[in-house]
Design an enzyme around this catalytic site. Sequence first.
Site, short mmCIF file in Angstrom:
data_model
loop_
_atom_site.label_atom_id
_atom_site.label_comp_id
_atom_site.label_asym_id
_atom_site.label_seq_id
_atom_site.Cartn_x
_atom_site.Cartn_y
_atom_site.Cartn_z
N TYR A 1 -8.36 4.53 12.62
CA TYR A 1 -6.90 4.59 12.44
C TYR A 1 -6.53 4.36 10.97
O TYR A 1 -5.63 5.00 10.43
CB TYR A 1 -6.22 3.56 13.36
CG TYR A 1 -4.75 3.37 13.08
CD1 TYR A 1 -3.84 4.42 13.24
CD2 TYR A 1 -4.26 2.13 12.64
CE1 TYR A 1 -2.50 4.24 12.96
CE2 TYR A 1 -2.92 1.95 12.36
CZ TYR A 1 -2.05 3.00 12.53
OH TYR A 1 -0.72 2.83 12.24
N SER B 1 5.46 -3.99 7.98
CA SER B 1 5.89 -2.71 8.58
C SER B 1 6.77 -2.94 9.80
O SER B 1 6.61 -3.93 10.52
CB SER B 1 4.64 -1.93 8.99
OG SER B 1 4.96 -0.91 9.90
N GLN C 1 9.65 -3.09 5.73
CA GLN C 1 9.70 -1.61 5.74
C GLN C 1 10.37 -1.14 7.01
O GLN C 1 10.05 -1.58 8.12
CB GLN C 1 8.26 -1.06 5.64
CG GLN C 1 8.17 0.46 5.76
CD GLN C 1 7.96 0.92 7.19
OE1 GLN C 1 7.28 0.24 7.97
NE2 GLN C 1 8.55 2.05 7.57
N TYR D 1 11.71 2.09 9.54
CA TYR D 1 11.76 3.49 10.00
C TYR D 1 13.10 3.66 10.71
O TYR D 1 13.54 2.76 11.43
CB TYR D 1 10.65 3.77 11.00
CG TYR D 1 9.28 3.99 10.41
CD1 TYR D 1 9.05 4.99 9.48
CD2 TYR D 1 8.20 3.20 10.82
CE1 TYR D 1 7.77 5.20 8.96
CE2 TYR D 1 6.93 3.42 10.31
CZ TYR D 1 6.73 4.42 9.38
OH TYR D 1 5.47 4.63 8.86
N THR E 1 11.13 4.13 4.69
CA THR E 1 10.10 5.17 4.62
C THR E 1 10.69 6.51 5.05
O THR E 1 11.30 6.63 6.12
CB THR E 1 8.89 4.78 5.50
OG1 THR E 1 8.35 3.58 4.97
CG2 THR E 1 7.82 5.86 5.50
N ARG F 1 -3.15 12.99 13.55
CA ARG F 1 -4.44 12.43 13.10
C ARG F 1 -5.40 12.66 14.24
O ARG F 1 -5.36 11.99 15.26
CB ARG F 1 -4.26 10.96 12.76
CG ARG F 1 -3.26 10.81 11.61
CD ARG F 1 -2.71 9.44 11.43
NE ARG F 1 -1.42 9.50 10.76
CZ ARG F 1 -0.47 8.60 10.91
NH1 ARG F 1 -0.66 7.57 11.70
NH2 ARG F 1 0.68 8.74 10.28
N LYS G 1 10.46 5.11 0.10
CA LYS G 1 9.01 5.37 0.09
C LYS G 1 8.70 6.72 0.73
O LYS G 1 9.23 7.04 1.80
CB LYS G 1 8.31 4.25 0.87
CG LYS G 1 6.82 4.42 1.05
CD LYS G 1 6.21 3.15 1.62
CE LYS G 1 4.73 3.29 1.84
NZ LYS G 1 4.40 4.10 3.01
N HIS H 1 1.89 8.98 2.21
CA HIS H 1 1.52 8.17 3.38
C HIS H 1 -0.01 8.03 3.47
O HIS H 1 -0.58 7.99 4.55
CB HIS H 1 2.08 8.80 4.65
CG HIS H 1 2.63 7.79 5.62
ND1 HIS H 1 3.96 7.47 5.70
CD2 HIS H 1 2.02 7.05 6.57
CE1 HIS H 1 4.15 6.57 6.66
NE2 HIS H 1 2.98 6.28 7.20
N ARG I 1 -1.81 10.87 5.42
CA ARG I 1 -1.72 10.79 6.88
C ARG I 1 -0.60 11.66 7.43
O ARG I 1 -0.38 11.70 8.62
CB ARG I 1 -1.46 9.34 7.30
CG ARG I 1 -2.52 8.39 6.81
CD ARG I 1 -2.02 6.95 6.77
NE ARG I 1 -1.82 6.38 8.09
CZ ARG I 1 -2.78 5.96 8.88
NH1 ARG I 1 -4.03 6.04 8.49
NH2 ARG I 1 -2.52 5.43 10.05
C1 LIG Z 1 -3.37 2.33 9.00
C2 LIG Z 1 -2.15 2.62 8.19
C3 LIG Z 1 -0.91 2.37 8.72
C4 LIG Z 1 0.24 2.64 7.97
N1 LIG Z 1 1.47 2.31 8.48
C5 LIG Z 1 2.56 2.49 7.73
C6 LIG Z 1 3.83 2.04 8.19
O1 LIG Z 1 3.94 1.46 9.26
N2 LIG Z 1 4.89 2.27 7.38
C7 LIG Z 1 4.79 2.89 6.17
O2 LIG Z 1 5.79 3.08 5.49
N3 LIG Z 1 3.60 3.31 5.72
C8 LIG Z 1 2.50 3.10 6.45
N4 LIG Z 1 1.27 3.50 5.96
C9 LIG Z 1 1.18 4.10 4.61
C10 LIG Z 1 0.98 3.02 3.55
O3 LIG Z 1 2.13 2.23 3.40
C11 LIG Z 1 0.65 3.64 2.19
O4 LIG Z 1 1.64 4.57 1.86
C12 LIG Z 1 -0.72 4.32 2.14
O5 LIG Z 1 -1.64 3.61 2.92
C13 LIG Z 1 -1.20 4.41 0.71
O6 LIG Z 1 -2.43 5.06 0.62
P1 LIG Z 1 -3.83 4.29 0.63
O7 LIG Z 1 -4.08 3.91 2.06
O8 LIG Z 1 -4.78 5.29 0.14
O9 LIG Z 1 -3.68 3.07 -0.23
C14 LIG Z 1 0.12 3.21 6.69
C15 LIG Z 1 -1.14 3.47 6.16
C16 LIG Z 1 -2.27 3.17 6.88
C17 LIG Z 1 -3.62 3.43 6.28
#
Ligand SMILES: Cc1cc2nc3c(=O)[nH]c(=O)nc-3n(C[C@H](O)[C@H](O)[C@H](O)COP(=O)(O)O)c2cc1C
Length: 400
Positions: free
Chosen positions: A24, A106, A127, A129, A155, A164, A251, A275, A278
């Site tokens: 994940y 989050s 953060q 949504y 976000t 995914r 963001k 993100h 993702r």
């Molecule tokens: C497992 C996971 C869960 C995430 N959940 C959120 C989230 O709940 N809210 C959000 O704004 N970004 C979320 N993100 C994105 C991160 O805030 C961030 O933008 C991203 O991880 C940055 O890239 P990096 O993982 O390469 O550092 C998530 C990222 C990951 C890896």
Amino acid sequence: MVITSISDLRELARRRVPRAIFDYADRGSYDEITIRRNREDLDAIELRQRVMVNLTELSARTTVLGEEWAMPVAIAPTGLTGLFYGNGEIHGARAAQAFGVPFCLSTMSICSLEDVRAAVKAPFWFQLYLMRDRSFNEDLIARARAAGCSALVLTLDLQVQGVRRQDAKNGLSVPPRLTLKNMLDIASKPEWALRVLFGKRRTFGNLDARMKNTGGLRTLSQWIASQFDPAVTWQDVQWVRDRWPGKLILKGILDPEDADLAARTGADAIVVSNHGGRQLDGACSTIAVLPEVVDAVSGRCEVLFDGGVRCGQDVLKALALGARACLIGKTFLYSLAAMGEAGVALALDILRKELLVSLGLTGQTDVRAVSPSILRRTGAIRFPLSLPALPAAPSATRDS
Ligand SMILES: Cc1cc2nc3c(=O)[nH]c(=O)nc-3n(C[C@H](O)[C@H](O)[C@H](O)COP(=O)(O)O)c2cc1C
């Protein structure tokens, strides 16, 4: 295992948490082109080595949104953090507080806003949504205010969810669904299981009341599809701005035109983000677009950066291209899953040391003074016109 890098922490995390949880964090959307680009484009940037500069005083300290940070790094919001390590959000927030950098909780966290508030003294970020039911967002904003959050991070890049594929294959659900396959996996990780089992919660702490009305828990992607509002527009950003008097961070900006629109909303900062690869697969890397975004914003708000930051050199490159600071998502989760609070503290320490050494070897002593002059021109990055001119890389044919 001797840990000397974020890669080591990733490897330890892989061994310590069930496969569905590790994947994940680790995997991206669709064909995972963008998640790879984030790293490849960072790697492609070359730093200029400079010598014979006095490096006795090296400083990573900086100021972001009017606050002093120990280094230009903050912990990104990540959903399901408490499934990587029992009470993971609290461990993350405590490590960040001790280090002197911000922690962002989050909406989709396991520990609630109130759980984290009770566990740390330092204010953290929240953060948000936007959900279909705006009264629920009003409620979350009020809870973030009551918890004393120092910034609200809205976000913008998850109106609809990028698929995914690995999560679908693993049947990721919250709380983890017990199938024979993952029961065997969980049984081989007893320490993880005990910590998560005895953690404060095993489902979304901020959304408990909300989830009771959704007819039981389903897979994460189904729940997101049913609750997140796909109709949101810039007017809704204004709606949030009107309700949140504190620092507002937008963001998920990956385009100079959106950066301009974001700056017009009166946001205090934006995060250049895809993100973590993702969401929109096939999109550019964040580092490739960072200079254009910095140019488009032209000082109207601060520009933060995330996507692929795994070492101090990555932070340095982002600063050189105009970011004020970086957020770490996967780096944070790997370190948390590997060793809890101590792991996050170690990751922050590793990043800081790498940043300082690399800063010095580029002939600089203070992160606040870093400019594009520490980079050699390479093909992947289009440098913005408004940044100082760079020395041209020596041409291979010059002497011929
Ligand atoms: C497992 C996971 C869960 C995430 N959940 C959120 C989230 O709940 N809210 C959000 O704004 N970004 C979320 N993100 C994105 C991160 O805030 C961030 O933008 C991203 O991880 C940055 O890239 P990096 O993982 O390469 O550092 C998530 C990222 C990951 C890896």
